[in-house]
Scaffold this active site. Structure first.
Site, PDB file in Angstrom:
ATOM      1  N   LYS A 143       0.752   4.082  -2.888  1.00  0.00           N
ATOM      2  CA  LYS A 143       0.367   5.472  -2.603  1.00  0.00           C
ATOM      3  C   LYS A 143       1.551   6.431  -2.802  1.00  0.00           C
ATOM      4  CE  LYS A 143      -3.988   4.834  -1.460  1.00  0.00           C
ATOM      5  NZ  LYS A 143      -5.053   5.275  -2.360  1.00  0.00           N
TER       6      LYS A 143
ATOM      7  N   TYR B 148       0.840  -1.211   0.000  1.00  0.00           N
ATOM      8  CA  TYR B 148       0.000   0.000   0.000  1.00  0.00           C
ATOM      9  C   TYR B 148       0.879   1.268   0.000  1.00  0.00           C
ATOM     10  CZ  TYR B 148      -3.931   2.961   1.666  1.00  0.00           C
ATOM     11  OH  TYR B 148      -4.902   3.917   1.812  1.00  0.00           O
TER      12      TYR B 148
HETATM   13  P1  NAD Z   1     -13.532   2.012   1.434  1.00  0.00           P
HETATM   14  O1  NAD Z   1     -12.990   0.632   1.450  1.00  0.00           O
HETATM   15  O2  NAD Z   1     -14.691   2.360   2.275  1.00  0.00           O
HETATM   16  O3  NAD Z   1     -13.863   2.457  -0.051  1.00  0.00           O
HETATM   17  C1  NAD Z   1     -13.058   2.121  -1.137  1.00  0.00           C
HETATM   18  C2  NAD Z   1     -13.903   2.171  -2.374  1.00  0.00           C
HETATM   19  O4  NAD Z   1     -13.101   1.774  -3.497  1.00  0.00           O
HETATM   20  C3  NAD Z   1     -15.073   1.195  -2.291  1.00  0.00           C
HETATM   21  O5  NAD Z   1     -16.231   1.808  -2.799  1.00  0.00           O
HETATM   22  C4  NAD Z   1     -14.617   0.057  -3.178  1.00  0.00           C
HETATM   23  O6  NAD Z   1     -15.676  -0.659  -3.753  1.00  0.00           O
HETATM   24  C5  NAD Z   1     -13.821   0.808  -4.215  1.00  0.00           C
HETATM   25  N1  NAD Z   1     -12.915  -0.073  -4.944  1.00  0.00           N
HETATM   26  C6  NAD Z   1     -12.047  -0.963  -4.438  1.00  0.00           C
HETATM   27  N2  NAD Z   1     -11.445  -1.623  -5.427  1.00  0.00           N
HETATM   28  C7  NAD Z   1     -11.949  -1.121  -6.580  1.00  0.00           C
HETATM   29  C8  NAD Z   1     -11.727  -1.410  -7.949  1.00  0.00           C
HETATM   30  N3  NAD Z   1     -10.863  -2.344  -8.328  1.00  0.00           N
HETATM   31  N4  NAD Z   1     -12.429  -0.717  -8.885  1.00  0.00           N
HETATM   32  C9  NAD Z   1     -13.316   0.237  -8.516  1.00  0.00           C
HETATM   33  N5  NAD Z   1     -13.568   0.547  -7.230  1.00  0.00           N
HETATM   34  C10 NAD Z   1     -12.888  -0.135  -6.281  1.00  0.00           C
HETATM   35  O7  NAD Z   1     -12.281   2.915   1.780  1.00  0.00           O
HETATM   36  P2  NAD Z   1     -12.122   4.498   1.957  1.00  0.00           P
HETATM   37  O8  NAD Z   1     -11.526   4.696   3.274  1.00  0.00           O
HETATM   38  O9  NAD Z   1     -13.326   5.243   1.580  1.00  0.00           O
HETATM   39  O10 NAD Z   1     -10.960   4.730   0.873  1.00  0.00           O
HETATM   40  C11 NAD Z   1     -11.050   5.632  -0.216  1.00  0.00           C
HETATM   41  C12 NAD Z   1      -9.651   6.023  -0.637  1.00  0.00           C
HETATM   42  O11 NAD Z   1      -9.022   6.727   0.423  1.00  0.00           O
HETATM   43  C13 NAD Z   1      -8.735   4.839  -0.952  1.00  0.00           C
HETATM   44  O12 NAD Z   1      -7.914   5.140  -2.050  1.00  0.00           O
HETATM   45  C14 NAD Z   1      -7.905   4.712   0.298  1.00  0.00           C
HETATM   46  O13 NAD Z   1      -6.687   4.091   0.033  1.00  0.00           O
HETATM   47  C15 NAD Z   1      -7.766   6.162   0.684  1.00  0.00           C
HETATM   48  N6  NAD Z   1      -7.424   6.370   2.095  1.00  0.00           N
HETATM   49  C16 NAD Z   1      -8.260   5.982   3.092  1.00  0.00           C
HETATM   50  C17 NAD Z   1      -7.879   6.210   4.402  1.00  0.00           C
HETATM   51  C18 NAD Z   1      -8.743   5.831   5.584  1.00  0.00           C
HETATM   52  O14 NAD Z   1      -8.280   5.944   6.729  1.00  0.00           O
HETATM   53  N7  NAD Z   1      -9.965   5.390   5.396  1.00  0.00           N
HETATM   54  C19 NAD Z   1      -6.655   6.817   4.685  1.00  0.00           C
HETATM   55  C20 NAD Z   1      -5.847   7.198   3.650  1.00  0.00           C
HETATM   56  C21 NAD Z   1      -6.230   6.984   2.342  1.00  0.00           C
END
Ligand code: NAD
Length: 247
Positions: free
Chosen positions: A159, A155
């Site tokens: 990123k 990851y």
């Molecule tokens: P989440 O798991 O709730 O949502 C992720 C979304 O991406 C889901 O809707 C999922 O269906 C979709 N997804 C996954 N694989 C996919 C694919 N192959 N094609 C299309 N869609 C796909 O997670 P989140 O926390 O809402 O994460 C959103 C973004 O934020 C991500 O890129 C994650 O890495 C980033 N992020 C999240 C956090 C956190 O603490 N939640 C922190 C830093 C970065």
């Protein structure tokens, strides 16, 4: 209504941060292409929310790590909406394992979704943005790509790579009316962090000056800001949304 007349595509927007971004861009006046992989009902709920705001929205199923599915989604969406000038690469997954135990599949899966996904969508949409002389590309990265994290080498690489991609692309298209930026969240309350053990989240709170996790809307507002036509001299930057955990 700074985004009136614009069309946005938000990958992975059926839940979590992507959902909040899709709704907030619609609140700013944009029509929105909602993308999901498996949960059609959740995606349709987001579409309903956006339509109630008076904007157009359609949900398209596509795994963004797959080139053919990404192309297919964009083709259908452009037929329906016309030019897509705002792209938010939000879809992301984790497959946490310490490096000694990680399998090649777990390594590749995370890179395919988090890094090749943006490659696929940008590759397809950038030529149209260049032709129309306006565009906004906003990549959702992570604090993990900046400071590393135990058990998240795949990851962190994805990123970190997405941040390097952001800066490089920003330079390549800077004279073409297109900005390319990243929003880097810290720990946000979503399904992704719901699986993190409580003791780890407790230490995250302790390491975060604000003493709490963030909310999806607190990330979405940074995306809305970068999408604004008035944010036209900001490119290649990373906005940290992390409660002060990394500064
Ligand atoms: P989440 O798991 O709730 O949502 C992720 C979304 O991406 C889901 O809707 C999922 O269906 C979709 N997804 C996954 N694989 C996919 C694919 N192959 N094609 C299309 N869609 C796909 O997670 P989140 O926390 O809402 O994460 C959103 C973004 O934020 C991500 O890129 C994650 O890495 C980033 N992020 C999240 C956090 C956190 O603490 N939640 C922190 C830093 C970065």
């Amino acid at each position: 209504m700074e985004l009136e007349g614009k069309v946005s595509l938000v990958s992975g927007s059926s839940r979590g941060i992507g959902r909040a971004i899709a709704i907030m861009l619609a609140e700013a006046g944009s029509d929105v292409v909602v993308n999901y992989v498996s949960n059609r009902d959740a995606a349709e709920e987001v579409v309903g929310r956006i339509k109630r705001l008076g904007r157009r929205a359609v949900a398209y199923q596509a795994d963004v790590s797959k080139t053919d599915q990404s192309m297919d989604m964009i083709e259908k969406a452009q037929k329906e909406f016309g030019l897509i000038q705002i792209l938010v690469n939000n879809a992301g997954i984790t497959r946490d394992r310490s490096f000694l135990k990680i399998s090649p599949e777990q390594w590749h899966e995370v890179l395919l979704v988090n890094l090749n996904g943006p490659f696929n969508l940008i590759g397809r949409l950038l030529p149209n943005m260049v032709e129309s002389k306006w565009g906004r590309i906003i990549n959702i990265t992570s604090i993990v790509g900046q400071i590393g994290s135990f058990g998240q080498s795949n990851y962190a690489v994805a990123k970190g790579g997405l941040m390097a991609f952001t800066k490089t692309l920003a330079k390549e298209v800077a004279t073409k009316g297109i900005t390319v930026n990243a929003v880097s969240p810290g720990y946000i309350e979503t399904d992704m962090t719901a699986v993190v053990p409580d003791n780890v989240l407790d230490s995250v709170r302790q390491l975060t000056p604000m003493g709490r996790l963030g909310k999806p809307e607190e990330v979405a507002i940074a995306v809305r800001f970068l999408a604004d036509p008035r944010a036209s001299f900001i490119t290649g930057t990373i906005i940290n949304v992390n409660g002060g955990m990394y500064m």
